[in-house]
Scaffold this active site. Sequence first.
Site, PDB file in Angstrom:
ATOM      1  N   ALA A   1      74.556   3.260  -9.437  1.00  0.00           N
ATOM      2  CA  ALA A   1      73.701   4.307  -8.834  1.00  0.00           C
ATOM      3  C   ALA A   1      72.306   3.765  -8.530  1.00  0.00           C
ATOM      4  O   ALA A   1      71.301   4.431  -8.736  1.00  0.00           O
ATOM      5  CB  ALA A   1      73.609   5.549  -9.731  1.00  0.00           C
TER       6      ALA A   1
ATOM      7  N   ASP B   1      79.463   2.183   2.990  1.00  0.00           N
ATOM      8  CA  ASP B   1      79.043   0.799   2.735  1.00  0.00           C
ATOM      9  C   ASP B   1      80.209  -0.139   2.414  1.00  0.00           C
ATOM     10  O   ASP B   1      80.004  -1.350   2.274  1.00  0.00           O
ATOM     11  CB  ASP B   1      78.065   0.751   1.547  1.00  0.00           C
ATOM     12  CG  ASP B   1      76.735   1.429   1.860  1.00  0.00           C
ATOM     13  OD1 ASP B   1      76.441   1.662   3.040  1.00  0.00           O
ATOM     14  OD2 ASP B   1      75.999   1.727   0.900  1.00  0.00           O
TER      15      ASP B   1
ATOM     16  N   LYS C   1      74.144  -5.427  -2.102  1.00  0.00           N
ATOM     17  CA  LYS C   1      73.421  -5.488  -0.820  1.00  0.00           C
ATOM     18  C   LYS C   1      72.053  -4.845  -0.954  1.00  0.00           C
ATOM     19  O   LYS C   1      71.790  -4.034  -1.847  1.00  0.00           O
ATOM     20  CB  LYS C   1      74.208  -4.810   0.304  1.00  0.00           C
ATOM     21  CG  LYS C   1      74.470  -3.299   0.109  1.00  0.00           C
ATOM     22  CD  LYS C   1      73.363  -2.394   0.568  1.00  0.00           C
ATOM     23  CE  LYS C   1      73.648  -0.920   0.243  1.00  0.00           C
ATOM     24  NZ  LYS C   1      72.483  -0.082   0.178  1.00  0.00           N
TER      25      LYS C   1
ATOM     26  N   PRO D   1      73.846  -3.155 -10.487  1.00  0.00           N
ATOM     27  CA  PRO D   1      73.426  -1.888 -11.101  1.00  0.00           C
ATOM     28  C   PRO D   1      74.204  -0.688 -10.545  1.00  0.00           C
ATOM     29  O   PRO D   1      74.577  -0.673  -9.364  1.00  0.00           O
ATOM     30  CB  PRO D   1      71.951  -1.785 -10.712  1.00  0.00           C
ATOM     31  CG  PRO D   1      71.520  -3.178 -10.398  1.00  0.00           C
ATOM     32  CD  PRO D   1      72.726  -3.895  -9.896  1.00  0.00           C
TER      33      PRO D   1
ATOM     34  N   MET E   1      72.417  -0.305  -4.370  1.00  0.00           N
ATOM     35  CA  MET E   1      72.818  -1.681  -4.042  1.00  0.00           C
ATOM     36  C   MET E   1      74.307  -1.775  -3.727  1.00  0.00           C
ATOM     37  O   MET E   1      74.892  -2.853  -3.758  1.00  0.00           O
ATOM     38  CB  MET E   1      72.449  -2.625  -5.184  1.00  0.00           C
ATOM     39  CG  MET E   1      70.948  -2.673  -5.428  1.00  0.00           C
ATOM     40  SD  MET E   1      70.484  -3.967  -6.570  1.00  0.00           S
ATOM     41  CE  MET E   1      70.690  -5.428  -5.533  1.00  0.00           C
TER      42      MET E   1
HETATM   43  O1  C5P Z   1      79.691   7.226   2.584  1.00  0.00           O
HETATM   44  P1  C5P Z   1      79.058   7.359   1.245  1.00  0.00           P
HETATM   45  O2  C5P Z   1      80.039   7.768   0.174  1.00  0.00           O
HETATM   46  O3  C5P Z   1      78.268   6.187   0.825  1.00  0.00           O
HETATM   47  O4  C5P Z   1      78.039   8.558   1.399  1.00  0.00           O
HETATM   48  C1  C5P Z   1      77.533   9.232   0.291  1.00  0.00           C
HETATM   49  C2  C5P Z   1      76.705  10.393   0.811  1.00  0.00           C
HETATM   50  O5  C5P Z   1      75.514   9.899   1.436  1.00  0.00           O
HETATM   51  C3  C5P Z   1      77.378  11.240   1.864  1.00  0.00           C
HETATM   52  O6  C5P Z   1      78.157  12.253   1.288  1.00  0.00           O
HETATM   53  C4  C5P Z   1      76.187  11.806   2.628  1.00  0.00           C
HETATM   54  O7  C5P Z   1      75.609  12.872   1.894  1.00  0.00           O
HETATM   55  C5  C5P Z   1      75.188  10.666   2.570  1.00  0.00           C
HETATM   56  N1  C5P Z   1      75.259   9.818   3.781  1.00  0.00           N
HETATM   57  C6  C5P Z   1      74.742  10.310   4.964  1.00  0.00           C
HETATM   58  N2  C5P Z   1      74.792   9.545   6.096  1.00  0.00           N
HETATM   59  C7  C5P Z   1      75.323   8.306   6.057  1.00  0.00           C
HETATM   60  C8  C5P Z   1      75.828   7.768   4.856  1.00  0.00           C
HETATM   61  C9  C5P Z   1      75.786   8.559   3.723  1.00  0.00           C
HETATM   62  O8  C5P Z   1      74.264  11.440   5.012  1.00  0.00           O
HETATM   63  N3  C5P Z   1      75.356   7.581   7.163  1.00  0.00           N
END
Ligand code: C5P
Length: 302
Positions: free
Chosen positions: A102, A142, A11, A100, A105
């Site tokens: 990290a 996501d 994405k 990819p 995406m």
């Molecule tokens: O949910 P995900 O594992 O993708 O989130 C990774 C990190 O990104 C979270 O631990 C947080 O630090 C940050 N994040 C955030 N607000 C969001 C989504 C992600 O702060 N809405």
Amino acid sequence: MSSVTVRVPAKVNVQLSVGPLREDGFHDLVNVFHAVSIFDEVVASRDEGAARSVTVSVSGGWAAEVPLHDGNLAVRAARALAARTGCDQGVHLAIHKTIPVAGGMAGGSADAAAALVACNELWGLGLAREELMDIGAELGSDVPFSLMGGTALGTGRGELLEPLPVGGPFHWVFAVADTGLSTPEVYKECDRLRGDGPVAEPRADEGLLAALRDGDAARLGRLLANDLQEAALSLHPPLAGTLRAGLDAGALGAIVSGSGPTCAFLAGDATHAAELADALATTPGTRAALSTEGPAPGATLI
Ligand code: C5P
């Protein structure tokens, strides 16, 4: 059935507006997700060995960077599905990576979404897509969108989704950086750069939604917006050169994809995208330039 194959898209966020930091450590978002035709494949095979055993192997261009232990999001997804349903069957997940790692995406989220769909089928669980999305939301913000695909407006952490009409296709080029960025670090840098001042509640850009609906790439290109871009550039300054190179080569818009460091460029058509990809492939700090289109379907059994 001894094995099941699921294809799942990458994405890009065409709008990513980040609200204030919440008490749970996340941020409220307005997140316009757009799935593109760069796909990972996950093959789930019966594991007749130990009950509940979940093993994983990874192939493809980015395989070396993918964890093979319990930190692998596809493994966590299979375990979460088994725990939710009380299923005690085992599985081996063979991931072929094209998205990819990290890179901003949703590559890890894509593999988690694919594992949910694949194990649901392999184990004969019969869960509805909404139930898989519910489990997926606990694994990562996501993951529900990777299940849904297409183009969607995400709110909350990004997990509350509303499908959006799109008049595309839209043609994209992704410049993959020769390094990765950690999503939590990028959010932290965004907070640091903002300091202590008030942060506005994010809102969907109606003009951008109209450009998507009308299939108007030139207008969409001008309206691409990502609140995490400044933070990604702060952590990895060479990205500014990549964005500039794409615009100099005629891109209709340029943006850091999600938390980066992959950069996304909008093209007018497939020929324009191929030309842009050629120009970007030789930009310093770029590992690969991929041309593709969106929207693409979410995690699908094949
Ligand atoms: O949910 P995900 O594992 O993708 O989130 C990774 C990190 O990104 C979270 O631990 C947080 O630090 C940050 N994040 C955030 N607000 C969001 C989504 C992600 O702060 N809405």
